[in-house]
Enzyme design. Sequence first.
Site, PDB file in Angstrom:
ATOM      1  N   GLY A  32       0.781  -1.181  -0.026  1.00  0.00           N
ATOM      2  CA  GLY A  32      -0.032  -0.070   0.027  1.00  0.00           C
ATOM      3  C   GLY A  32       1.044   1.153  -0.009  1.00  0.00           C
ATOM      4  CB  SER A  33      -0.086   4.837  -0.555  1.00  0.00           C
ATOM      5  OG  SER A  33      -0.962   4.743   0.640  1.00  0.00           O
ATOM      6  CB  ALA A  64      -4.576  -0.758   8.990  1.00  0.00           C
ATOM      7  N   GLY A 123      -5.929  -2.838  -0.604  1.00  0.00           N
ATOM      8  CA  GLY A 123      -5.241  -2.974  -2.027  1.00  0.00           C
ATOM      9  C   GLY A 123      -4.935  -4.370  -2.431  1.00  0.00           C
ATOM     10  CD  GLU A 154      -1.840  -6.784   2.919  1.00  0.00           C
ATOM     11  OE1 GLU A 154      -1.389  -5.426   2.453  1.00  0.00           O
ATOM     12  OE2 GLU A 154      -2.786  -6.666   3.647  1.00  0.00           O
TER      13      GLU A 154
END
Length: 225
Positions: free
Chosen positions: A33-34, A87, A101, A107
Amino acid sequence: MTQDELKQAVAQAAVDYVAEHAPTGSVIGVGTGSTANFFIDALARLKDRYPNAVASSEATRKRLEGHGFSVLDLNDVGAMPVYVDGADEIDGGLNMIKGGGGALTREKIVAAVADTFVCIADASKEVATLGRFPLPVEVIPMARAHVARELARLGGQPALREGFVTDNGNLILDVHGLAISDPKTLESHINQIPGVVTNGLFALRPANVLLLGTAQGVRRKGGAQ
Ligand code: 5RP
């Protein structure tokens, strides 16, 4: 501060946490994720100390390799002191919704191997009760309709994530309208539906440490202070 600046601040705080708690040469587990991307970019400055990582998605693997990390097969890793990931929502018990995502299954697997799950998030992710963010559920394609009916029986409104296929070749149902008062029970229950690979509740194995980016600075919850 912008949301990206908050994410950068928690990413740097996570690198500081790793440097303090993970022995030199440890394999570092890296989320998706970002926010996780900011963590990867910041961790690159310590690449000589931590050259080996495990990735929770193909996107993360590519970004790590772009920085020159060796990305290991999880099957070849016996111990991992820290896993760092973002999260979509996190509550006061450090239970989370993840999978915005689409990387929830990998994960959860990498997190299961790690001693300590460090969640990095900006303040918008903190909630009193999980469920405003639609709960992602990864499903085997032939089970899509069956799983959707079962999720509707639980009171949710499942929606197929259009045009999306996970790294494992499966589909995602995003379940809207759940107010999740008992995340552990719901996580177990959804995982029992035939055709579900996993769901985005991380309550049976919540985060151990939260680094939350706020306008007043990075707030830490959990772990030895
Ligand atoms: C990906 C995830 C991410 O951790 C979650 O979606 C948060 O992403 P971002 O840091 O971009 O807000 O679970 O599957």
